[in-house]
Write a protein that holds these residues in place. Structure first.
Motif, mmCIF file in Angstrom:
data_model
loop_
_atom_site.group_PDB
_atom_site.id
_atom_site.type_symbol
_atom_site.label_atom_id
_atom_site.label_comp_id
_atom_site.label_asym_id
_atom_site.label_seq_id
_atom_site.Cartn_x
_atom_site.Cartn_y
_atom_site.Cartn_z
ATOM 1 N N PHE A 5 0.861 -1.182 0.000
ATOM 2 C CA PHE A 5 0.000 0.000 0.000
ATOM 3 C C PHE A 5 0.899 1.234 0.000
ATOM 4 O O PHE A 5 1.089 1.880 1.026
ATOM 5 N N PRO A 6 1.497 1.563 -1.143
ATOM 6 C CA PRO A 6 2.529 2.596 -1.195
ATOM 7 C C PRO A 6 2.058 3.980 -0.812
ATOM 8 O O PRO A 6 2.857 4.822 -0.429
ATOM 9 N N PHE A 60 -9.321 -2.200 6.505
ATOM 10 C CA PHE A 60 -8.436 -2.484 7.641
ATOM 11 C C PHE A 60 -7.051 -2.966 7.212
ATOM 12 O O PHE A 60 -6.108 -2.926 8.006
ATOM 13 N N ASP A 61 -6.924 -3.449 5.978
ATOM 14 C CA ASP A 61 -5.659 -4.056 5.566
ATOM 15 C C ASP A 61 -4.456 -3.125 5.690
ATOM 16 O O ASP A 61 -3.422 -3.520 6.254
ATOM 17 N N PRO A 62 -4.520 -1.879 5.209
ATOM 18 C CA PRO A 62 -3.344 -1.011 5.372
ATOM 19 C C PRO A 62 -3.021 -0.725 6.839
ATOM 20 O O PRO A 62 -1.839 -0.645 7.215
ATOM 21 N N GLU A 191 -9.045 -0.261 -1.180
ATOM 22 C CA GLU A 191 -7.604 -0.170 -0.898
ATOM 23 C C GLU A 191 -6.836 -1.013 -1.917
ATOM 24 O O GLU A 191 -6.510 -2.176 -1.660
ATOM 25 N N PRO A 192 -6.545 -0.451 -3.092
ATOM 26 C CA PRO A 192 -5.821 -1.231 -4.098
ATOM 27 C C PRO A 192 -4.389 -1.523 -3.666
ATOM 28 O O PRO A 192 -3.783 -0.762 -2.914
ATOM 29 N N SER A 193 -3.868 -2.639 -4.122
ATOM 30 C CA SER A 193 -2.490 -3.033 -3.833
ATOM 31 C C SER A 193 -1.897 -3.736 -5.040
ATOM 32 O O SER A 193 -2.572 -4.567 -5.662
ATOM 33 N N GLU A 199 0.199 -7.862 -12.650
ATOM 34 C CA GLU A 199 1.470 -7.173 -12.885
ATOM 35 C C GLU A 199 2.332 -7.097 -11.628
ATOM 36 O O GLU A 199 3.557 -7.259 -11.683
ATOM 37 N N GLY A 200 1.700 -6.820 -10.494
ATOM 38 C CA GLY A 200 2.461 -6.625 -9.266
ATOM 39 C C GLY A 200 2.611 -7.850 -8.400
ATOM 40 O O GLY A 200 3.463 -7.888 -7.509
#
Length: 318
Positions: A5-6, A60-62, A191-193, A199-200
């Motif tokens: 989560f940059p 909640f993930d970040p 919350e994209p990651s 790709e990531g």
């Protein structure tokens, strides 16, 4: 190795306001639309079809990654009681109470912009006793059900009727219960990651794309009809509480998993009858336990047209 989560500073205990998206307006089961359809919801006294509860887990993930690091995706557990429904357009914020010292369990909650509670619960990593989590604590306080009508024919200890082997690809349609794909969810996830993407994913610590924790609910729910845990129909249900625990995580995109389900509790309230189901997730073809879920699937009594008639026939209503 990339960061998951940059754009999120760490540590963080309060996430930003987000507008989660409704993905289940076309969900069907038992030959009818679900509570996530606006008209069905309105017929039951709701103003619109609610967003499914585990959608909020992504917020909640970040926060939990900032506290627990990589372990959150490997041995994390989120356990939540859903309090109030959210409809598309409403804003929600996630909160995490920081741990004291080296504790591995924290309190979590989510609120709408106006402070209305959305959910309350716990989160942890590692070997934390199950009894400390929100859902097991609520189960421990339940009284035995004595007047079930919709779920009258279900039994505690009943196991799934069929073997289920499942997987989730990026472009795989997940069926009538979940009429969308992982790729379509990733376009709107709060919350994209990069760790979730084709790709990531190779730059994640595991060298593969991982399934977002909110989508574990979709993965496990997509074949739940095969278990045979169906009460009397037609009736409309909703998720009232849920716990997802990673044992040997994360779960991976494209990986096959075997599921085993069991009814662990049957309960009732003034408005609902609940079937609490534990689903264990094994790496396909092995006895390696990767994850498990406890789901409180509550059916609204008012949605079952024959409720009073059946109750009289069962001797539960005069």
């Amino acid at each position: 190795m990339s960061a998951p989560f940059p754009d999120t500073p760490a540590p963080a205990l309060c996430g930003p306001l987000r507008k989660p998206r409704q993905m289940l307006a076309e969900q069907t089961y038992g030959g009818h639309l679900s509570i996530h359809d606006d008209k069905t919801a309105e017929d039951l006294g709701l103003r619109a079809g609610p967003i499914e509860g585990p959608t909020h887990f992504s917020q909640f993930d970040p926060l939990l990654f900032s506290l627990f690091g990589q372990a959150w995706f490997e041995s994390g557990c989120i356990s939540a009681h859903y309090q109030n429904m959210v409809v598309e357009g409403e804003e929600v914020r996630a909160f995490v109470q920081p741990p004291v010292g080296s504790e591995k369990l924290v309190r979590i909650w989510a609120e709408k912009k106006d402070g209305t509670p959305v959910l309350t619960g716990t989160a942890s990593v590692g070997d934390v006793p199950e009894a400390l989590h929100e859902i097991p604590q609520r189960i421990a306080k339940l009284r035995p059900a004595t007047a079930l009508v919709i779920n009258h024919d279900l039994k505690v200890g009943q196991r799934g009727a069929a073997k289920e082997t499942i997987a989730m690809g990026f472009d795989q349609h997940m069926g009538d219960y979940y009429p969308f794909t992982l790729a379509s969810k990733l376009k709107v996830i709060t919350e994209p990651s990069p760790w979730y993407t084709p790709e990531g994913g190779p730059s994640s610590p595991w060298g593969r794309a991982i399934i977002p924790i909110e989508m574990i609910s979709v993965l496990l729910g997509s074949t739940s009809n095969l278990a045979g845990f169906r009460g009397r129909q037609p009736a409309v249900g909703l998720f009232a509480g849920q716990q997802i625990r990673l044992v040997k995580g994360p779960l991976f995109v494209g990986q096959a998993y075997d599921l085993e389900r069991e009814i662990i509790v049957l309960s009732e309230s003034a408005r609902t009858e609940s079937c609490w189901i534990r689903t264990q997730v094994y790496v396909a073809g092995t006895r390696t336990l990767a994850a498990e879920m406890i789901l409180n699937s509550a059916t609204l009594k008012a949605s079952y047209a024959n409720y009073d008639k059946d109750a009289r026939e069962l001797g539960l209503l005069k």
